[in-house]
Design a protein around this motif. Sequence first.
Motif, PDB file in Angstrom:
ATOM      1  N   ILE A 163       0.853  -1.186   0.000  1.00  9.32           N
ATOM      2  CA  ILE A 163       0.000   0.000   0.000  1.00  9.32           C
ATOM      3  C   ILE A 163       0.895   1.244   0.000  1.00  9.32           C
ATOM      4  N   PRO A 164       0.659   2.188  -0.921  1.00  5.07           N
ATOM      5  CA  PRO A 164       1.544   3.355  -0.992  1.00  5.07           C
ATOM      6  C   PRO A 164       1.499   4.183   0.310  1.00  5.07           C
ATOM      7  N   LEU A 165       2.593   4.820   0.624  1.00  2.90           N
ATOM      8  CA  LEU A 165       2.753   5.747   1.758  1.00  2.90           C
ATOM      9  C   LEU A 165       2.631   5.075   3.120  1.00  2.90           C
ATOM     10  N   VAL A 166       1.457   4.497   3.431  1.00  2.16           N
ATOM     11  CA  VAL A 166       1.249   4.000   4.788  1.00  2.16           C
ATOM     12  C   VAL A 166       1.534   2.513   4.942  1.00  2.16           C
ATOM     13  N   GLY A 167       1.929   1.842   3.841  1.00  3.83           N
ATOM     14  CA  GLY A 167       2.099   0.387   3.861  1.00  3.83           C
ATOM     15  C   GLY A 167       2.959  -0.112   5.010  1.00  3.83           C
ATOM     16  N   ASP A 168       4.169   0.444   5.134  1.00  2.14           N
ATOM     17  CA  ASP A 168       5.086  -0.050   6.162  1.00  2.14           C
ATOM     18  C   ASP A 168       4.540   0.169   7.558  1.00  2.14           C
ATOM     19  N   THR A 169       3.902   1.330   7.749  1.00  4.65           N
ATOM     20  CA  THR A 169       3.325   1.620   9.061  1.00  4.65           C
ATOM     21  C   THR A 169       2.255   0.584   9.401  1.00  4.65           C
ATOM     22  N   ILE A 170       1.442   0.252   8.407  1.00  6.04           N
ATOM     23  CA  ILE A 170       0.376  -0.720   8.654  1.00  6.04           C
ATOM     24  C   ILE A 170       0.971  -2.069   9.036  1.00  6.04           C
ATOM     25  N   VAL A 171       2.022  -2.469   8.321  1.00 10.66           N
ATOM     26  CA  VAL A 171       2.610  -3.774   8.610  1.00 10.66           C
ATOM     27  C   VAL A 171       3.180  -3.800  10.025  1.00 10.66           C
ATOM     28  N   THR A 172       3.882  -2.735  10.415  1.00  8.26           N
ATOM     29  CA  THR A 172       4.419  -2.674  11.776  1.00  8.26           C
ATOM     30  C   THR A 172       3.281  -2.767  12.793  1.00  8.26           C
ATOM     31  N   TRP A 173       2.186  -2.090  12.463  1.00  8.72           N
ATOM     32  CA  TRP A 173       1.035  -2.106  13.363  1.00  8.72           C
ATOM     33  C   TRP A 173       0.436  -3.503  13.467  1.00  8.72           C
ATOM     34  N   LEU A 174       0.341  -4.199  12.305  1.00  7.36           N
ATOM     35  CA  LEU A 174      -0.185  -5.567  12.327  1.00  7.36           C
ATOM     36  C   LEU A 174       0.696  -6.479  13.166  1.00  7.36           C
TER      37      LEU A 174
END
Lengths: 282, 421
Positions: free
Chosen positions: B168-179
């Motif tokens: 996912i652009p821009l927020v992808g990495d943040t989302i994965v860390t959150w998951l």
Amino acid sequence: MTRTLSALIVAAALAVPTVAAAQEQQMTPPRQNWSFSGPFGTYDQAQLQRGFKIYKEVCSNCHSMELLSFRNLAEPGGPGFTEAQVKALAAEYKIQDLDDKGQPTERPGRPADHFPSPFPNAAAAAAANGVAPPDMSTLAKARTYTRGFPWFIFDIFTQYQEQGPDYIVAILNGYKNPPKDFSLPAGGHYNEYFPGHNIAMPQPLQDGQVTFDDGAPNSLHEEAKDVAAFLMWASEPHLVQRKRIGFQVMIFLIVLSGLLYFTKKKVWKAVELHPEKLEQKA
Amino acid sequence: MSGHSTYQPKSGAMKWLERRLPIASLVHSSFVAYPTPRNLNYWWTFGGILSFMLGVQIVTGVVLAMHYTPHVDLAFKSVEGIMRDVNYGWLLRYLHANGAAMFFLAVYIHIFRGMYYGSYKEPREVLWILGVIIYLLMMATGFMGYVLPWGQMSFWAATVITNLFSAIPLVGDTIVTWLWGGYAVGNPTLNRFYSLHYLLPFVIAGVVVLHVWALHVAGQNNPAGIEPKTDKDTVPFTPYATVKDAFFVACFCVLFAWFVFYIPNYLGHADNYIPANPAQTPAEIVPEWYYLPFYAILRSIPNKLLGVTALFSSILILAFLPWLDTSKVRSARYRPLYRQFFWLFVISAIGLGYLGSKPPEGIYVILSRILTLYYFAYFIIVLPLLGFFEKTKPLPHSIAESVLKEGVPLGASAPSSRAKA
Ligand code: HEM
């Protein structure tokens, strides 16, 4: 419609094996005969006892088997050692423990103890062997080889589940001199059946290495089969019970299905013969 | 859940209850008096099979949870403890693991049944969408359950699948860390997956109630794809559908037991008997078989973001099926062209499943691309157009007529009338 379909199936069938053949460099372990295969399979107690002897004298020098306890050896469906034999056997081992002042000490093993590991931790095991030898508790279920189409479909019907022990027998018999064009890294050993052929384990078993108390043949192939059967039991200690209960469940379900089938036929017969009856119902 | 009830409480206690909570009449109207089309064939028993399997998963799962420890150092050992030391623990675990596979097998048959007979069409759109929601929830539940034993495949499948969100652009990495609850799949990941894996089946059960409610409002579709008109077209749910469902559930259990007792590890992956090791990637990372078609779609597209989009679209597109299919005729029995495209779709879905288990190289990728194209074309091109061009066959006037040709009773499941070439 049928023609479109069959054309497609033929095309798929032609495409698949050629790719598969090109990729399969790995040698396929030969199929062995196992007492525990098929719907009525059981372990051969004498074979498990011989396999345990090989494990104890050879493999346990490098491989741990942490999930098993000595007491498991006396449990039903296993190698069938007596309680007294297990007690005596456990006492041969030294177990790390704490004394009542909390100081580290060593005491003789008891049946409830787990098999002690040959190395204190994975790093030590890796340092001594190049690669840490895998734990043997689930090894026979943790190894397999690709069956490929269409074999994996037949396996459902033939109940072939012994890829693990077949692979272990193949590995133990698979040590060869490397071919000329194969450069073996230092500390490696050439094995026909190991993925990539470079295995860190030196050939652990030789012809006639372990002598059995029951005088059973001890060629390398026989020894390999015995230890693989033992490892299968270690991975799946309730296999015999599972298959026995499975047969009873099958009989029950088939009879139940049959009874329900005739019940269904009887119930539906009325509407099939006299559909007009449905109209009167409202 | 259906219209009004004909239930008459007999005993005093039941009369007392009926005035306060009319649950008995609800059950009576939904599962006894409920009129079901008399021409349903055995493909209609899979709803009952699915309900049964959901029950099996919940019962075995709750007992497994009594012995399982969600911690990276203990999870693998606790599962092996269940297999070795818990009484009949091996049975519980094999039932639960193979039960998930049977659940998916049944849901795929159930979905294909709905597609073949046009069960998603007006007035069953909401019923269908609720089904798609159940299916999505099942996928999530199955995936998180597979992570729990914390073997090599558990760990690496979790890593690969959660990493999809990084596309996912821009927020992808943040989302994965959150998951993950950290910077890699680890203990927090395992704990939250366990919590959700316990929760979701009950959410599924809730949606199943809505699904059955919607079913009982719209009524069941049937192989002829026409609505029942008179009482001659239907039979009461009990005993007719109950006994038929019971018979087929028992047959399905024979298959289930075959896997549980004789080939319990056939559908699993050998690597999952190796404890998770973040430092060692397995030779190949393959998801469970029931995700393989979607895995093939994902890998057939070289761009990660597009691949992930295709993956999710391939599932979500099912929800739009009622509007993508423009034909007025429901059942494929009367749609000669649709029938061919349907079977091609089934073959391409199975083909994608096979390709998903193969390494993404050479001919496998090419075939995956062809089948992926057909998968989407089926929804976006074939179904919308077919409604305008296809010459459908004449529909029977009533369900009873389709069953009782010229007064000869043919049984509840009349054979499909095939076109003579
Ligand atoms: C946990 C999973 C599910 C359960 C327990 C379940 C249960 C049921 C039951 C009991 C029925 C009535 C019997 C029958 O017609 O087969 C039914 C019907 C139906 N289900 Fe499901 N279902 C599930 C998942 C799904 C999914 C994933 C879909 C589609 C995406 C779906 C679509 C339908 C449709 C369209 C009907 C109406 C069938 C007709 O009358 O033609 N269901 N379901």
